[in-house]
Design an enzyme around this catalytic site. Structure first.
Site, PDB file in Angstrom:
ATOM      1  N   GLY A 248     -18.646  -7.940  -0.176  1.00  0.00           N
ATOM      2  CA  GLY A 248     -18.677  -7.647   1.260  1.00  0.00           C
ATOM      3  C   GLY A 248     -18.506  -6.162   1.527  1.00  0.00           C
ATOM      4  O   GLY A 248     -19.257  -5.567   2.274  1.00  0.00           O
ATOM      5  N   ALA A 519      -3.848  -9.085  -0.481  1.00  0.00           N
ATOM      6  CA  ALA A 519      -3.013  -9.469  -1.625  1.00  0.00           C
ATOM      7  C   ALA A 519      -1.533  -9.424  -1.258  1.00  0.00           C
ATOM      8  O   ALA A 519      -0.777 -10.353  -1.549  1.00  0.00           O
ATOM      9  CB  ALA A 519      -3.302  -8.558  -2.817  1.00  0.00           C
ATOM     10  N   GLU A 733      -9.280  -0.583  -1.914  1.00  0.00           N
ATOM     11  CA  GLU A 733     -10.032   0.577  -1.446  1.00  0.00           C
ATOM     12  C   GLU A 733      -9.553   1.894  -2.047  1.00  0.00           C
ATOM     13  O   GLU A 733     -10.270   2.888  -2.034  1.00  0.00           O
ATOM     14  CB  GLU A 733      -9.929   0.659   0.088  1.00  0.00           C
ATOM     15  CG  GLU A 733     -10.708  -0.439   0.781  1.00  0.00           C
ATOM     16  CD  GLU A 733     -10.245  -0.630   2.221  1.00  0.00           C
ATOM     17  OE1 GLU A 733      -9.127  -1.158   2.415  1.00  0.00           O
ATOM     18  OE2 GLU A 733     -10.978  -0.247   3.135  1.00  0.00           O
TER      19      GLU A 733
HETATM   20  N1  MCN Z   1      -3.968  -6.404  -6.633  1.00  0.00           N
HETATM   21  C1  MCN Z   1      -2.943  -6.318  -7.566  1.00  0.00           C
HETATM   22  N2  MCN Z   1      -1.751  -5.740  -7.216  1.00  0.00           N
HETATM   23  C2  MCN Z   1      -1.542  -5.260  -5.968  1.00  0.00           C
HETATM   24  C3  MCN Z   1      -2.563  -5.365  -4.999  1.00  0.00           C
HETATM   25  C4  MCN Z   1      -3.770  -5.956  -5.362  1.00  0.00           C
HETATM   26  O1  MCN Z   1      -3.113  -6.746  -8.697  1.00  0.00           O
HETATM   27  N3  MCN Z   1      -0.381  -4.683  -5.672  1.00  0.00           N
HETATM   28  C5  MCN Z   1      -5.285  -6.916  -7.029  1.00  0.00           C
HETATM   29  C6  MCN Z   1      -5.471  -8.414  -6.828  1.00  0.00           C
HETATM   30  O2  MCN Z   1      -6.359  -8.924  -7.784  1.00  0.00           O
HETATM   31  C7  MCN Z   1      -6.101  -8.477  -5.443  1.00  0.00           C
HETATM   32  C8  MCN Z   1      -6.979  -7.241  -5.425  1.00  0.00           C
HETATM   33  O3  MCN Z   1      -6.292  -6.291  -6.240  1.00  0.00           O
HETATM   34  O4  MCN Z   1      -6.871  -9.652  -5.279  1.00  0.00           O
HETATM   35  C9  MCN Z   1      -7.241  -6.639  -4.054  1.00  0.00           C
HETATM   36  O5  MCN Z   1      -6.094  -6.643  -3.266  1.00  0.00           O
HETATM   37  P1  MCN Z   1      -5.912  -5.769  -1.934  1.00  0.00           P
HETATM   38  O6  MCN Z   1      -5.799  -4.348  -2.279  1.00  0.00           O
HETATM   39  O7  MCN Z   1      -4.831  -6.389  -1.131  1.00  0.00           O
HETATM   40  O8  MCN Z   1      -7.295  -5.914  -1.153  1.00  0.00           O
HETATM   41  P2  MCN Z   1      -7.834  -7.212  -0.367  1.00  0.00           P
HETATM   42  O9  MCN Z   1      -7.543  -8.430  -1.131  1.00  0.00           O
HETATM   43  O10 MCN Z   1      -7.451  -7.125   1.051  1.00  0.00           O
HETATM   44  O11 MCN Z   1      -9.399  -6.999  -0.535  1.00  0.00           O
HETATM   45  C10 MCN Z   1     -10.142  -6.240   0.362  1.00  0.00           C
HETATM   46  C11 MCN Z   1     -10.548  -4.910  -0.242  1.00  0.00           C
HETATM   47  C12 MCN Z   1     -11.482  -4.240   0.677  1.00  0.00           C
HETATM   48  S1  MCN Z   1     -10.884  -3.881   2.222  1.00  0.00           S
HETATM   49  C13 MCN Z   1     -12.787  -3.975   0.321  1.00  0.00           C
HETATM   50  S2  MCN Z   1     -13.780  -3.109   1.406  1.00  0.00           S
HETATM   51  C14 MCN Z   1     -13.268  -4.397  -0.957  1.00  0.00           C
HETATM   52  C15 MCN Z   1     -12.215  -4.593  -1.961  1.00  0.00           C
HETATM   53  O12 MCN Z   1     -11.124  -5.152  -1.526  1.00  0.00           O
HETATM   54  N4  MCN Z   1     -14.408  -5.093  -1.098  1.00  0.00           N
HETATM   55  C16 MCN Z   1     -14.684  -5.692  -2.308  1.00  0.00           C
HETATM   56  N5  MCN Z   1     -12.597  -4.922  -3.205  1.00  0.00           N
HETATM   57  C17 MCN Z   1     -13.771  -5.583  -3.402  1.00  0.00           C
HETATM   58  N6  MCN Z   1     -14.059  -6.135  -4.603  1.00  0.00           N
HETATM   59  C18 MCN Z   1     -15.198  -6.857  -4.750  1.00  0.00           C
HETATM   60  N7  MCN Z   1     -15.465  -7.407  -5.960  1.00  0.00           N
HETATM   61  N8  MCN Z   1     -16.073  -7.044  -3.711  1.00  0.00           N
HETATM   62  C19 MCN Z   1     -15.850  -6.481  -2.507  1.00  0.00           C
HETATM   63  O13 MCN Z   1     -16.694  -6.691  -1.522  1.00  0.00           O
HETATM   64 MO1  MOS Z   2     -12.673  -3.160   3.627  1.00  0.00          MO
HETATM   65  S1  MOS Z   2     -14.017  -1.741   4.306  1.00  0.00           S
HETATM   66  O1  MOS Z   2     -11.476  -2.721   4.855  1.00  0.00           O
HETATM   67  O2  MOS Z   2     -13.365  -4.607   4.263  1.00  0.00           O
END
Ligand code: MCN
Ligand code: MOS
Length: 766
Positions: A248, A519, A733
């Site tokens: 996405g 997460a 990100e």
């Molecule tokens: N994680 C971890 N330890 C942490 C935080 C996160 O190990 N302290 C790992 C986990 O595996 C978690 C992943 O990192 O599932 C991402 O966590 P987080 O940073 O909270 O991000 P979100 O789950 O909210 O994911 C959204 C973020 C965004 S905003 C975009 S844009 C994006 C991204 O993630 N788009 C992606 N990564 C992506 N990865 C894939 N494969 N495809 C997308 O479209």
């Molecule tokens: Mo990520 S651009 O905040 O979906």
């Protein structure tokens, strides 16, 4: 090690087993994806499925004069041709803040054209091929009006000042004028596109006044709300289903007009309708990253200490919509400065409204400030790493609050050590290998910790397996896996025994997956729900007269490896299944959420279906961010000007890692996207027609394996309990931020040529 025990080295708890938070469990959804068992949204096989194809404007501005649908209507298999005149009006939906909408009808097909590629009609037919063929027969004529093609159009002007974005302290202009060393340069980034593998698309089906939508979604609850408002039906009547998503990167968080078209067609026909965008349509179906322009002026002492930063930014938005790409977000926090001024304008152009793309704001912001400080380093003759340390911000210079955690110094140190930065020869063009000029560049990155609320349901079944349900999503980040680990650790069961179900708006609620917040939110919610389920299980075991533990008169029990025993090991030991059978329970179910205790139903609805969330990253006493430092080597062919990234070492602080294997994969993905941004990606506008010409994956270049060297990522985070329940900060990100300036800085070191316009293509170097 328990979940409360945070003795994790650098947040990288690789000593943890795969059944625990911090363990390196491989993606639990991997086998389903690899074997093809995972069904994506538009792969649903439904009885009576009809196919919709969009017709889009070929002019960037003006009015639709007429649409001739006769030929299309007579074409084989055609069921319906929709135009602004034949599609029933919908209600205008509220925006993502939940602002009450104006009471005017909403038409997802346009009569007034504001950009090339706007949906003007749609054809629905028995087969996809018939719909494509008939769509080509729809004849649209226009009264074309002059358009503003892009930011460089002379008609574009200076745009609208966004006062909300102004950040100022001290006397920035005066301090700049008085500074012995002055740097002033303009940095530009082009339109960029998310380009996920799975294009936008959906299947919509009605049963009475109930709508089911299978659509890839980063925000089931928010999109369900929009569909409900469009069709004036209760929120509960809309079900969104999105268990698997082919990427996405920010583009799939909102219900878009093509979704309204498909759902309208399904309603009119009384049949399920599938609409899939072609790859070119995805370039205008949702906006990519806005093109940006920034001027960064730095005033400094001769020893490189910054005295003043004056920053002006501009991003493009559409004629009717408003997108602000916060260009001062990194500028205002990365370095300590006594004087600061940042302002931003937006310029309206005839394009689709730009949108969120991995680290909106921080990403282009870092390109400006991290290039500018590199320029300053050469100007004063100080090592680019050393100058960053000299200007290190010991607290948030804008919010004037302590950092919750900031392991950026550690990141610089660990990255420099692993990269061998000390061996760098300082002068540009001083390192080479044959006819390849070698350049080493460094840049920092950051992303705020965005926090919000989440809800989860945990169910222990009669056979001892555990189900976790949440309307949150996994688009590849690893949500399925880390939630299985969280439930496994909290309950004391193997992760293999946990089934995580995501991507259905009927499950326990979740807000948007954006801003790298999911997460942290969802591990917290699952931890809470699983804790409540465990309390119930232990309570039953202790108090039910039929339980083998009843006679023990214990006040607690231990659950480990899916087996229940007394803490002193003096009683029976049974499996969870045996325990449940003994007390005659067929399951245990508990919900948990991270909402404040006295939250009303209304609060919950607002928390999950809007982004009007009160938890900012500078709430309370702390300023919360993830941090990183990228060290990058490039090789530039002296004759041809081609740039190759040959080595990347990045050290990153995302706090505690829930799963280091997946976090590393996320970081590498961000870095790869950053390499694409630095060297390849650019939406090229045909100024005559206001059109993106490279709207396909042959011409819009993204990196492939051959473009990517080995990437080393090092975790330097420590648990940060101000940021999340379990101590993690954002991962998704962070790593893209700072890659492009690190590459631009490396290119300068290699060639002596400063490229301030992305992407860095060979014609800019020779
Ligand atoms: N994680 C971890 N330890 C942490 C935080 C996160 O190990 N302290 C790992 C986990 O595996 C978690 C992943 O990192 O599932 C991402 O966590 P987080 O940073 O909270 O991000 P979100 O789950 O909210 O994911 C959204 C973020 C965004 S905003 C975009 S844009 C994006 C991204 O993630 N788009 C992606 N990564 C992506 N990865 C894939 N494969 N495809 C997308 O479209
Ligand atoms: Mo990520 S651009 O905040 O979906």
């Amino acid at each position: 090690m328990t979940i409360h025990d945070l003795r994790t080295r650098h947040g990288d708890a690789s000593d943890g087993s795969a059944d625990q938070v911090g363990g390196r469990l491989s993606r639990v959804d991997g086998p389903a994806k690899i074997t093809g068992a995972a069904k994506y949204a538009v792969e649903q096989q439904l009885e009576g499925l009809a196919h919709a194809v969009l017709v889009e404007s070929t002019v960037p501005a003006g009015k639709v004069r007429a649409i001739d649908t006769a030929a299309a209507e007579g074409a084989p298999g055609v069921l319906l041709v929709l135009t602004p005149d034949t599609i029933p009006p919908l209600k205008t939906a509220s925006d993502w803040f939940g602002t009450p909408p104006p009471d005017v009808p909403y038409c997802p097909l346009a009569r007034d054209i504001a950009f090339s590629g706007q949906h003007v009609a749609a054809v629905v037919a028995e087969s996809f091929e018939q719909a494509v063929a008939a769509a080509a027969l729809v004849k649209v004529s226009y009264d074309e009006a002059p358009a503003v093609a892009d930011l460089s159009d002379p008609k574009a002007g200076d745009g609208i000042a966004i006062d909300m974005m102004t950040k100022e302290w001290g006397e920035a202009e005066a301090a700049f004028a008085a500074a012995p060393v002055r740097i002033c340069a303009a940095y530009n980034t082009p339109r960029e596109y998310q380009a996920p593998m799975e294009p936008h698309g959906l299947i919509a089906a009605w049963q009475g006044d109930r709508l089911t939508v299978w659509e890839p979604s980063q925000w089931l609850d928010g999109m369900a709300r929009t569909y409900a408002e469009w069709f004036a039906i209760p929120f509960e009547n809309v079900r969104l289903v999105s268990p698997y998503i082919g990427g996405g990167f920010g583009s799939k968080a909102l219900a878009l007009s093509h979704g309204a078209v498909a759902a309208s067609a399904a309603k009119m026909l009384g049949r399920p309708v599938r609409l899939v965008m072609s790859r070119p349509q995805t370039f205008t179906g949702y906006g990519g990253r806005a093109a940006t322009r920034q001027t960064v002026t730095l005033g400094a002492d001769r020893d490189g200490k910054i005295q003043s930063i004056v920053h002006r930014g501009v991003n493009e938005t559409s004629m009717g919509g408003m997108w602000v790409e916060p260009l001062g977000s990194v500028t205002s926090i990365m370095y300590a400065t006594p004087n600061f001024s940042s302002k931003q304008n937006v310029v309206r152009v005839n394009s689709v409204v730009p949108g969120a793309m991995r680290a909106p704001g921080e990403n282009p912001s870092a390109f400006g400030i991290e290039s500018a400080i590199d320029e300053l380093a050469y100007e004063v003759g100080i090592d680019p790493l050393e100058i960053r340390l000299r200007n290190y911000a010991e607290q948030d210079p804008h919010a004037r609050k302590a950092w919750s955690t900031r392991q950026l110094r550690e990141a610089f140190a660990a990255g420099a050590e692993a990269f061998g930065w000390a061996r760098r020869s300082p002068a540009p063009r001083s390192m080479r290998d044959g006819n390849q000029l070698i350049g080493w560049g460094v840049a920092a990155g950051t992303y705020p910790v965005r926090r919000a609320y989440g809800e989860a349901l945990v169910r222990i079944l009669a056979d001892g397996t555990v189900e976790v349900e949440s309307s949150s999503i996994d688009m590849g980040q690893g949500t399925y896996t880390i939630l299985a680990q969280t439930a496994a650790e909290t309950l004391g069961v193997p992760a293999d025994n946990v089934v995580v179900k995501l991507g259905d708006s009927r499950f326990a609620r979740a807000g948007v997956t954006g801003g790298s917040r999911l997460a942290g939110i969802m591990t917290g919610a699952v931890h809470k729900a699983a804790g409540a389920a465990l309390d119930q299980l232990v309570g039953l075991a202790i108090s039910d007269p039929r339980s083998p533990f009843h006679a023990l008169q214990a006040n607690t029990l231990v659950v480990a490896g899916g087996r229940v025993s007394s803490p002193r090991g003096d009683g029976p030991e049974v499996s969870i299944a045996e325990l449940l059978a003994s007390v005659g329970a067929d399951q245990i179910e508990a919900k948990g959420d991270t909402m404040p205790a006295n939250s009303t139903t209304e609060d919950r609805y607002k928390a999950y279906t809007t982004i009007a969330t009160p938890l900012t990253h500078t709430d309370g006493d702390y300023s919360r961010h993830s941090w990183c430092a990228h060290f990058i080597e490039v090789r530039v062919d002296e004759d041809f000007g081609t740039v190759r990234v040959s080595r990347v070492v990045s050290a990153l602080d995302s706090g505690r890692l829930y799963n280091p294997k997946l976090a590393e994969s996320q970081w590498k993905g961000g870095i790869i996207m950053g390499i694409g941004q630095a060297l390849l990606e650019e939406g090229i506008v045909d100024r005559r027609h206001g059109r993106i010409v490279n709207n396909n994956l042959a011409d819009y270049l993204v990196p492939t394996n051959a473009d990517i060297p080995d990437i080393e990522v090092i975790s330097v985070g420590i648990p940060d309990l101000h940021s999340s329940v379990l101590g993690g900060k954002g991962v998704g990100e962070l790593a893209i931020v700072g890659v492009a300036p690190a590459i631009a800085n490396a290119v300068f070191h290699a060639t002596g040529k400063r490229v301030r316009d992305l992407p860095i293509t060979l014609e800019k170097l020779i």
